[in-house]
Design an enzyme around this catalytic site. Structure first.
Site, PDB file in Angstrom:
ATOM      1  N   CYS A 124      14.008   0.118  -9.395  1.00  0.00           N
ATOM      2  CA  CYS A 124      15.307   0.474  -9.954  1.00  0.00           C
ATOM      3  C   CYS A 124      15.174   1.798 -10.698  1.00  0.00           C
ATOM      4  CB  CYS A 124      15.867  -0.569 -10.902  1.00  0.00           C
ATOM      5  SG  CYS A 124      16.173  -2.151 -10.149  1.00  0.00           S
ATOM      6  N   ARG A 176      11.085   5.628  -6.530  1.00  0.00           N
ATOM      7  CA  ARG A 176      10.733   4.388  -7.224  1.00  0.00           C
ATOM      8  C   ARG A 176      10.942   3.177  -6.322  1.00  0.00           C
ATOM      9  NH1 ARG A 176      10.527   4.692 -12.817  1.00  0.00           N
ATOM     10  NH2 ARG A 176      11.333   2.600 -13.055  1.00  0.00           N
ATOM     11  N   TRP A 198      16.541  -2.194  -6.695  1.00  0.00           N
ATOM     12  CA  TRP A 198      15.510  -2.841  -5.876  1.00  0.00           C
ATOM     13  C   TRP A 198      15.711  -4.327  -6.130  1.00  0.00           C
ATOM     14  CZ3 TRP A 198      11.068  -5.898  -6.272  1.00  0.00           C
ATOM     15  CH2 TRP A 198      10.154  -5.805  -5.210  1.00  0.00           C
ATOM     16  N   ASN A 201      17.596  -2.341 -15.359  1.00  0.00           N
ATOM     17  CA  ASN A 201      16.307  -2.413 -14.666  1.00  0.00           C
ATOM     18  C   ASN A 201      15.496  -3.487 -15.374  1.00  0.00           C
ATOM     19  OD1 ASN A 201      13.804  -2.009 -13.503  1.00  0.00           O
ATOM     20  ND2 ASN A 201      13.400  -0.078 -14.562  1.00  0.00           N
ATOM     21  N   GLY A 202      14.992  -4.464 -14.628  1.00  0.00           N
ATOM     22  CA  GLY A 202      14.218  -5.548 -15.249  1.00  0.00           C
ATOM     23  C   GLY A 202      14.702  -6.884 -14.725  1.00  0.00           C
ATOM     24  N   GLU A 234      -8.684   1.558   0.255  1.00  0.00           N
ATOM     25  CA  GLU A 234      -7.627   2.550   0.100  1.00  0.00           C
ATOM     26  C   GLU A 234      -7.119   3.006   1.474  1.00  0.00           C
ATOM     27  OE1 GLU A 234      -5.730   3.254  -2.093  1.00  0.00           O
ATOM     28  OE2 GLU A 234      -4.997   5.279  -1.848  1.00  0.00           O
ATOM     29  N   LYS A 272      -3.222   2.391   2.618  1.00  0.00           N
ATOM     30  CA  LYS A 272      -2.304   3.482   2.990  1.00  0.00           C
ATOM     31  C   LYS A 272      -1.622   3.165   4.322  1.00  0.00           C
ATOM     32  CE  LYS A 272      -2.074   4.844  -0.118  1.00  0.00           C
ATOM     33  NZ  LYS A 272      -2.408   5.005  -1.518  1.00  0.00           N
ATOM     34  N   GLU A 291       0.955   0.408   3.848  1.00  0.00           N
ATOM     35  CA  GLU A 291       2.117   0.836   3.073  1.00  0.00           C
ATOM     36  C   GLU A 291       3.085   1.697   3.860  1.00  0.00           C
ATOM     37  OE1 GLU A 291      -0.186   2.746  -0.191  1.00  0.00           O
ATOM     38  OE2 GLU A 291       1.368   1.868  -1.418  1.00  0.00           O
ATOM     39  N   HIS A 336     -19.365 -12.540   9.139  1.00  0.00           N
ATOM     40  CA  HIS A 336     -19.142 -13.831   8.473  1.00  0.00           C
ATOM     41  C   HIS A 336     -17.728 -14.347   8.738  1.00  0.00           C
ATOM     42  CE1 HIS A 336     -23.008 -13.683   6.542  1.00  0.00           C
ATOM     43  NE2 HIS A 336     -22.773 -12.412   6.248  1.00  0.00           N
ATOM     44  N   LYS A 380       7.662   2.475  -6.502  1.00  0.00           N
ATOM     45  CA  LYS A 380       6.586   3.323  -7.015  1.00  0.00           C
ATOM     46  C   LYS A 380       5.984   2.735  -8.279  1.00  0.00           C
ATOM     47  CE  LYS A 380       4.258   7.255  -7.301  1.00  0.00           C
ATOM     48  NZ  LYS A 380       3.123   7.341  -6.379  1.00  0.00           N
TER      49      LYS A 380
HETATM   50  C1  F6R Z   1      -0.406   2.447  -3.551  1.00  0.00           C
HETATM   51  C2  F6R Z   1       0.244   2.417  -4.840  1.00  0.00           C
HETATM   52  C3  F6R Z   1       0.185   1.162  -5.637  1.00  0.00           C
HETATM   53  C4  F6R Z   1      -0.118   1.492  -7.095  1.00  0.00           C
HETATM   54  C5  F6R Z   1       0.005   0.225  -7.960  1.00  0.00           C
HETATM   55  C6  F6R Z   1      -0.354   0.498  -9.406  1.00  0.00           C
HETATM   56  O1  F6R Z   1      -0.217   3.649  -2.887  1.00  0.00           O
HETATM   57  O2  F6R Z   1       0.824   3.384  -5.253  1.00  0.00           O
HETATM   58  O3  F6R Z   1      -0.736   0.260  -5.120  1.00  0.00           O
HETATM   59  O4  F6R Z   1      -1.387   2.048  -7.176  1.00  0.00           O
HETATM   60  O5  F6R Z   1       1.318  -0.255  -7.893  1.00  0.00           O
HETATM   61  O6  F6R Z   1       0.490   1.434  -9.966  1.00  0.00           O
HETATM   62  P1  F6R Z   1       0.115   2.186 -11.298  1.00  0.00           P
HETATM   63  O7  F6R Z   1      -1.071   3.020 -11.026  1.00  0.00           O
HETATM   64  O8  F6R Z   1       1.332   2.999 -11.634  1.00  0.00           O
HETATM   65  O9  F6R Z   1      -0.166   1.149 -12.323  1.00  0.00           O
END
Ligand code: F6R
Length: 615
Positions: free
Chosen positions: A2, A27, A77, A103-104, A488, A492, A495, A511, A610
């Site tokens: 949001c 976001r 969201w 937001n919340g 990672e 990626k 995502e 395993h 985000k």
């Molecule tokens: C992946 C990504 C998320 C954040 C996670 C933590 O690309 O962006 O996995 O890393 O939501 O977010 P922060 O670092 O803001 O606590």
């Protein structure tokens, strides 16, 4: 999660609010809306879809709305209630006196709703937010239009997390705000006040921002930003200056923020090294101001984070561990840490890593650690964020604003600052020799150029990505310093390309997971030229024997590895501990180009936010 934008000033509010919402699109959201004060009424527009569609709808509003100089906007969201226009914010109370965005999560919305319904109030949405809106209208009526008094009672009655931004029909030019648990930032620029969920929405106007604290409210008007506690007491707040500008949050010549941000990583690393070293020495220990002797006494270091930040923590864990196995270093997932009976206290140092500084689980974990008497340090990319303000010792990562939902340059910012921090802590403890310190710093200094050389080979990666975009799924495998990278790389792809992708320590494949392999699943193996090269290549052979295509990432010059690969990518050589700093770039570019080949919405992948401000 949001995004909120509010404006009270002398300019056209609709344009400013739409611009602010666009800057917060990253976001994550599924619907959007705006409410404008148009002469003596408040007019709303909502859509399911993008902010650009909302902008088109706003143009169709009555002519007087184009001249409106105050209003609020929201990107939603969905948490409670489906993705529909009715459930999109702003919400208006049944009597029309209050229009509000949120937001919340209002945890006691059901109770409030049934109480108000029994008093005859009609609800029209399935959201938790409407309960806050209708309750505020009832309180406003009861107090005969006393906004402060109504806000006091509202904030006392609501449970859960909220950033609320409100218009009262009979208070032209005023915006009311309240914050508990969800971020909210306000600013003043000439004869206007603004508020937003995220500082990036306000950078075009000012860099001096008021970050609302937990339990604070605000009344914004063209003349002033006033602040109050939830008890109604007036508060004086100082601004915090953000060292970012709005250009940093522009796409520039790139098609996507993610691609632009991948390319910024050499600069992020350079800036971190220049800021935190003097010649061949790390120069962070003093600014960190840990209690004298602490590092000699602590028995354990816990690095606590979520998602990509957790993988950055794993990189740091491996660096620390490789120099000092007398210290128990662990990388913890914040959403688990907060509910486990994890050790803590005076012999423990916990480092909370969050690019946004607003991740609900990381904040909760930090509060728990503090309550246990654990020494805490925060590593965040956002000055003024909740984590930055709540933890006394906060170290900033220096990535600048990141807009792409998938973290790239902030991961680089985190591993860079965590490498510095790890060195500083080990030095304090007396377990990092001057020789190793100089070797690591020298290694780090050479890396931006190596990263740049990979970025210049983007076409090579693009060709591989296009070849493998049709793969049924991916396994990322590697050992030791490569394990966080496998995670990672796989994350990626999940995502932004929405492809099944798993990360495994190479030795774990047989395993269980190896049963899944056939010609339709691609194995991406990270095999730098270290003492573990042969062992990892044996694991690669096991995968090859099951007909899986193998994409190998190996050290430059390791021509012999070709025999094990369907395709190969050579990664410039570096100090073994620092391999992740270089090898993460091809993994990010690979995911980016796979997602492009599949036509995905790279900067705003479906279902993602985000900054994850709810549990
Ligand atoms: C992946 C990504 C998320 C954040 C996670 C933590 O690309 O962006 O996995 O890393 O939501 O977010 P922060 O670092 O803001 O606590």
């Amino acid at each position: 999660m949001c995004g909120i934008m509010g404006y009270a000033g002398g300019k056209r509010a609709a344009e400013i609010i739409i611009e602010g919402l666009s800057r917060q699109e990253y976001r994550g959201y599924d619907s959007a809306g705006i409410a404008l004060r148009c002469e003596d009424e408040i007019v709303s527009a909502k859509i399911v879809g993008r902010v650009s569609e909302l902008a088109r709808k706003v143009k169709e509003l009555p002519k007087k709305c184009a001249e409106s100089t105050s209003g609020i906007g929201h990107t939603r969201w969905a948490t409670h209630g489906g993705v529909t226009e009715t459930n999109a914010h702003p919400h208006e109370s049944a009597d029309g006196s209050v229009v509000l965005v949120h937001n919340g999560i209002v945890e006691n919305s059901r109770e409030i709703k049934s109480r108000l319904e029994s008093e005859g109030v009609k609800f029209i949405t399935q959201t938790d937010t409407e309960a806050a809106c209708q309750l505020l209208a009832a309180l406003y009526k009861k107090t005969r239009g006393d906004a402060l008094e109504s806000m006091k009672t509202l904030t006392a009655e609501l449970r859960g997390a909220f950033a609320l931004v409100i218009l009262f029909r009979d208070r032209p030019g005023e915006i009311w705000c309240a914050r508990r648990g969800s971020p909210l930032v306000a600013a003043r620029d000439g004869s206007a006040c603004y508020c937003a969920s995220d500082p990036t929405a306000l950078l075009a106007y000012t860099r001096d921002l008021f970050f609302l604290e937990e339990g604070e409210m605000a009344r914004l008007s063209p003349e002033q930003c006033e602040f109050f506690g939830f008890g109604g007491e007036k508060k004086r707040k100082k601004t915090i200056r953000l060292n970012w500008d709005s250009v940093m949050a522009d796409k520039g010549r790139h098609d996507h923020f993610m691609r632009k941000e991948i390319g910024e990583q050499p600069d992020v690393l350079r800036l971190t090294i220049d800021t935190h070293t003097i010649l061949a020495e790390v120069a962070m220990d003093k600014s960190l101001a840990l209690p004298p002797g602490l590092m000699k006494r602590v028995r354990r270091v816990q690095l606590v984070a979520c998602g990509t930040s957790n993988y950055a923590a794993l990189v740091a864990r491996d660096i620390m561990e490789s120099f000092d196995n007398s210290l128990d270093v662990s990388a913890e997932i914040a959403s688990e840490y907060r509910y486990r009976n994890v050790a803590g206290g005076d012999d423990t140092l916990a480092v909370f890593v969050s690019q946004s500084g607003e991740t609900a689980d990381t904040l909760a974990a930090a509060r728990i650690a503090r309550a246990r008497g654990t020494h805490c340090v925060a590593v965040t990319n956002v000055r003024g964020s909740t984590l930055d303000r709540e933890i006394d010792r906060a170290v900033l990562s220096l990535a600048g604003p990141e807009v792409g939902v998938a973290a790239t340059k902030t991961f680089m910012g985190q591993i860079s600052i965590l490498a510095m921090l790890s060195m500083a802590l080990l030095k304090d403890r007396g377990t990092l020799s001057a020789g190793d310190e100089a070797r690591l710093i020298g290694g780090l200094r050479s890396i931006p150029a190596l990263q740049q050389s990979i970025i210049e080979r983007e076409n090579e990666i693009k060709t591989l990505a296009e070849k493998y975009a049709g793969s049924g799924g991916f396994f990322f495998i590697g050992r030791r310093e490569c394990v966080p990278l496998t995670m990672e790389g796989a994350l990626k792809l999940k995502e932004i390309a929405y492809l099944p992708s798993e990360a495994y320590a190479a030795g774990e494949m047989k395993h269980g997971p190896i049963a899944m392999l056939d010609e339709k699943l691609t194995v991406v193996a990270l095999v730098p030229d270290t003492d573990l090269r042969e062992k990892t290549l044996s694991n690669v052979e096991e995968c090859r024997a099951r007909n899986a295509p193998i994409l190998l990432l190996v050290s430059e010059g390791d021509e012999a590895a070709r025999a094990h690969a369907t395709d190969i990518f050579f990664v410039p050589r570096t100090e073994p501990e620092l391999f992740p700093f270089v090898a993460v770039i091809p993994l990010q570019l690979f995911a980016y180009h796979v997602a492009r080949a599949l036509g995905r919405d790279i900067d705003m992948p479906r279902n993602l936010a985000k900054s994850v401000t709810v549990e």
